[in-house]
Design a protein around this motif. Structure first.
Motif, PDB file in Angstrom:
ATOM      1  N   ASP A   1       1.339  38.244  19.813  1.00 53.57           N
ATOM      2  CA  ASP A   1       1.868  37.309  18.817  1.00 53.57           C
ATOM      3  C   ASP A   1       2.973  36.444  19.412  1.00 53.57           C
ATOM      4  O   ASP A   1       3.755  36.897  20.249  1.00 53.57           O
TER       5      ASP A   1
ATOM      6  N   VAL B   1       6.834  31.080  16.293  1.00 53.29           N
ATOM      7  CA  VAL B   1       7.140  29.683  16.594  1.00 53.29           C
ATOM      8  C   VAL B   1       7.923  29.069  15.443  1.00 53.29           C
ATOM      9  O   VAL B   1       7.590  29.268  14.272  1.00 53.29           O
ATOM     10  N   SER B   2       8.948  28.331  15.799  1.00 56.60           N
ATOM     11  CA  SER B   2       9.662  27.526  14.812  1.00 56.60           C
ATOM     12  C   SER B   2      10.162  26.262  15.486  1.00 56.60           C
ATOM     13  O   SER B   2      10.306  26.202  16.707  1.00 56.60           O
ATOM     14  N   LYS B   3      10.381  25.261  14.650  1.00 57.80           N
ATOM     15  CA  LYS B   3      10.946  24.000  15.112  1.00 57.80           C
ATOM     16  C   LYS B   3      12.094  23.656  14.180  1.00 57.80           C
ATOM     17  O   LYS B   3      12.058  23.991  12.992  1.00 57.80           O
TER      18      LYS B   3
ATOM     19  N   TYR C   1       9.571  23.586  10.835  1.00 55.26           N
ATOM     20  CA  TYR C   1       8.259  24.221  10.964  1.00 55.26           C
ATOM     21  C   TYR C   1       8.467  25.695  11.292  1.00 55.26           C
ATOM     22  O   TYR C   1       9.358  26.046  12.069  1.00 55.26           O
TER      23      TYR C   1
ATOM     24  N   ASN D   1       5.684  29.087  11.978  1.00 52.31           N
ATOM     25  CA  ASN D   1       4.298  29.547  11.936  1.00 52.31           C
ATOM     26  C   ASN D   1       4.185  30.819  11.078  1.00 52.31           C
ATOM     27  O   ASN D   1       5.190  31.398  10.644  1.00 52.31           O
ATOM     28  N   GLN D   2       2.965  31.238  10.844  1.00 51.22           N
ATOM     29  CA  GLN D   2       2.725  32.384   9.965  1.00 51.22           C
ATOM     30  C   GLN D   2       3.324  33.666  10.531  1.00 51.22           C
ATOM     31  O   GLN D   2       3.804  34.514   9.780  1.00 51.22           O
ATOM     32  N   THR D   3       3.333  33.823  11.843  1.00 47.67           N
ATOM     33  CA  THR D   3       3.924  35.013  12.455  1.00 47.67           C
ATOM     34  C   THR D   3       5.416  35.080  12.135  1.00 47.67           C
ATOM     35  O   THR D   3       5.946  36.141  11.788  1.00 47.67           O
TER      36      THR D   3
ATOM     37  N   GLU E   1       6.996  29.936   3.399  1.00 51.31           N
ATOM     38  CA  GLU E   1       7.319  28.676   4.061  1.00 51.31           C
ATOM     39  C   GLU E   1       8.322  27.851   3.256  1.00 51.31           C
ATOM     40  O   GLU E   1       9.285  27.314   3.810  1.00 51.31           O
TER      41      GLU E   1
ATOM     42  N   HIS F   1      12.414  23.367  19.727  1.00 47.35           N
ATOM     43  CA  HIS F   1      11.182  24.144  19.566  1.00 47.35           C
ATOM     44  C   HIS F   1      11.437  25.511  20.177  1.00 47.35           C
ATOM     45  O   HIS F   1      11.905  25.612  21.306  1.00 47.35           O
TER      46      HIS F   1
ATOM     47  N   ASN G   1       9.686  29.320  20.979  1.00 53.66           N
ATOM     48  CA  ASN G   1       8.595  30.300  21.047  1.00 53.66           C
ATOM     49  C   ASN G   1       9.240  31.644  21.330  1.00 53.66           C
ATOM     50  O   ASN G   1      10.048  31.755  22.260  1.00 53.66           O
TER      51      ASN G   1
END
Length: 177
Positions: free
Chosen positions: A17, A20-22, A31, A33-35, A44, A112, A114
Motif C-alpha cells: 500500500d 498518498v496525499s497532496k 487530495y 487516496n483511499q489508503t 474524503e 505531494h 507518498n
C-alpha cells in the motif's frame, strides 16, 4: 486537533500500500487516496481543505516538521519517518517521501507525499529513541525555546554522523534494506 483522542493502539497497513496525499502551499489537503482515508479513519469530505496536521500525532517532535517544511520551502524533496494519528486516536508509522509539486513554469504550487510501511528495526533502533529524545527536549521549555533546542540537538546528531539529514535517512534505509 488538540482535543482528538490518543490511544496506545498501533495500526498497520500492507507493504504494497501507498498512502498518498497532496496539499496546497499552506499544507491544506487537496487530495487523499483511499489508503490514506482508510488508515486515518476519515471520509474524503472531512479532510479536503483541512491542514495536513490533522493527522499529526502529539508524540512527533516539532523539530522534524520544521526540518521538513524548511526543506520543502527550499524546493527540495525529503524522506522522513512520521508517526501519524487516526481520527480515533490510534497511530501508525510511515516513511514519507514529500516533494514539491510544480506547474509547467517550475513554480511550486503545493506538495505531494507518498508514504510506505517503514522498516520496524529502523523505527525501534533509531527513529523512536531519537524522536523521544527530541520530544523530551521540546517539552522542557516553552514552545519556541523547546523547538530551537530540539532542532539544535537534531543538528548535533547529524553533525556527529557527519551527514546531512537526507544522507542520514538514506543510510538507515539502506541498512534496513
Amino acid at each position: 486537533m488538540k482535543d482528538l483522542p490518543v490511544t496506545d493502539k498501533e495500526r498497520f497497513f500492507n507493504d504494497d500500500d501507498i498512502i498518498v496525499s497532496k496539499t496546497d502551499l499552506k499544507g491544506r489537503i487537496t487530495y487523499a487516496n483511499q489508503t490514506f482515508l482508510d488508515i486515518a479513519d476519515y471520509k474524503e469530505k472531512e479532510v479536503l481543505g483541512q491542514p495536513h496536521s490533522l493527522i499529526r500525532h502529539p508524540d512527533m517532535p516539532r523539530s522534524i516538521f520544521k526540518l521538513l517544511w524548511d526543506t520543502l520551502q527550499n524546493g527540495q524533496e525529503i524522506f522522513a519517518y512520521v508517526k501519524n494519528r487516526t481520527k480515533m486516536g490510534d497511530y501508525y508509522w510511515v516513511i514519507a517521501h514529500v516533494t514539491p509539486s510544480r506547474n509547467p513554469q517550475g513554480k511550486v504550487t503545493g506538495y505531494h507525499s507518498n508514504r510506505r510501511v517503514p522498516d520496524r528495526a529502523v523505527l525501534d533502533e533509531t527513529i523512536i529513541p531519537l524522536y523521544q529524545e527530541l520530544l523530551t527536549i521540546e517539552r522542557q521549555s516553552d514552545r519556541k525555546t523547546g523547538l530551537e533546542k530540539s532542532y539544535e540537538k537534531l543538528a548535533a546528531v547529524l553533525q556527529e554522523q557527519a551527514q546531512a539529514y537526507d544522507e542520514f535517512i538514506a543510510n538507515i534505509m539502506r541498512k534496513a534494506g
